[in-house]
Design a protein around this motif. Structure first.
Motif, PDB file in Angstrom:
ATOM      1  N   TYR A  79      44.253  36.343  36.931  1.00 18.76           N
ATOM      2  CA  TYR A  79      42.846  36.576  37.257  1.00 18.76           C
ATOM      3  C   TYR A  79      42.720  37.689  38.292  1.00 18.76           C
ATOM      4  O   TYR A  79      43.684  38.050  38.968  1.00 18.76           O
ATOM      5  CB  TYR A  79      42.169  35.301  37.773  1.00 18.76           C
ATOM      6  CG  TYR A  79      42.543  34.926  39.179  1.00 18.76           C
ATOM      7  CD1 TYR A  79      41.808  35.399  40.258  1.00 18.76           C
ATOM      8  CD2 TYR A  79      43.632  34.115  39.434  1.00 18.76           C
ATOM      9  CE1 TYR A  79      42.160  35.074  41.555  1.00 18.76           C
ATOM     10  CE2 TYR A  79      43.988  33.776  40.718  1.00 18.76           C
ATOM     11  CZ  TYR A  79      43.242  34.259  41.781  1.00 18.76           C
ATOM     12  OH  TYR A  79      43.603  33.934  43.063  1.00 18.76           O
ATOM     13  N   SER A 117      39.777  39.111  41.409  1.00 16.59           N
ATOM     14  CA  SER A 117      38.610  38.752  42.203  1.00 16.59           C
ATOM     15  C   SER A 117      38.434  39.793  43.303  1.00 16.59           C
ATOM     16  O   SER A 117      39.235  40.725  43.423  1.00 16.59           O
ATOM     17  CB  SER A 117      38.767  37.347  42.804  1.00 16.59           C
ATOM     18  OG  SER A 117      39.811  37.332  43.762  1.00 16.59           O
ATOM     19  N   LYS A 119      38.756  28.905  42.179  1.00 14.53           N
ATOM     20  CA  LYS A 119      37.403  29.318  41.801  1.00 14.53           C
ATOM     21  C   LYS A 119      36.343  28.802  42.780  1.00 14.53           C
ATOM     22  O   LYS A 119      35.266  29.388  42.881  1.00 14.53           O
ATOM     23  CB  LYS A 119      37.084  28.877  40.376  1.00 14.53           C
ATOM     24  CG  LYS A 119      37.889  29.649  39.337  1.00 14.53           C
ATOM     25  CD  LYS A 119      37.418  29.399  37.925  1.00 14.53           C
ATOM     26  CE  LYS A 119      37.825  28.040  37.432  1.00 14.53           C
ATOM     27  NZ  LYS A 119      37.530  27.846  35.994  1.00 14.53           N
ATOM     28  N   ILE A 140      35.360  36.152  40.437  1.00 17.31           N
ATOM     29  CA  ILE A 140      36.616  35.763  39.796  1.00 17.31           C
ATOM     30  C   ILE A 140      36.488  35.914  38.282  1.00 17.31           C
ATOM     31  O   ILE A 140      35.563  35.390  37.666  1.00 17.31           O
ATOM     32  CB  ILE A 140      36.989  34.314  40.157  1.00 17.31           C
ATOM     33  CG1 ILE A 140      37.182  34.212  41.669  1.00 17.31           C
ATOM     34  CG2 ILE A 140      38.227  33.861  39.399  1.00 17.31           C
ATOM     35  CD1 ILE A 140      37.259  32.796  42.182  1.00 17.31           C
TER      36      ILE A 140
END
Length: 107
Positions: free
Chosen positions: A7, A9, A66, A74
């Motif tokens: 991920y 972010s 999250k 995110i």
């Protein structure tokens, strides 16, 4: 089968370099105790992380990530099963952004 999540972010402005270093140390200990391995890269305020390990443990960790107010925006880029983890000796380690890109595509 182990799970891999990648991920990106954006780190919030209030997060200091010292806080980030402490977070990496804490994550390394937590992840090791839960069979999770990974790599984290931060460039300016952009974050990219790869997490690998048992499905339930990685899913639970990502759900916690999250909810973490130290970053926003995110976006989950990759989620798939893997035959084996890539970062066997790392509960969590911080590397440069280029290193994480190479790691993401090498495995």
């Amino acid at each position: 089968m182990p799970l891999r999540i990648v991920y990106v972010s954006t780190l919030e402005q209030h997060v200091t370099e010292a806080e980030l270093a402490a977070l990496v140390d804490k994550a390394a200990a937590f992840n090791t105790s839960h069979g999770i391995t990974g790599i984290l890269a931060v460039e300016d305020r952009r974050v990219c992380q790869i997490l690998e390990g048992p499905d339930a443990a990685v899913d639970a960790l990502f759900a916690s990530i999250k909810r973490d107010d130290r970053h926003s925006g995110i976006v989950e880029l990759v989620r798939h099963g893997i035959d084996a983890t890539t970062f066997d000796d790392w509960g969590m380690v911080r590397r440069g952004m280029l290193d994480i890109v190479v790691a993401a595509y090498a495995a």
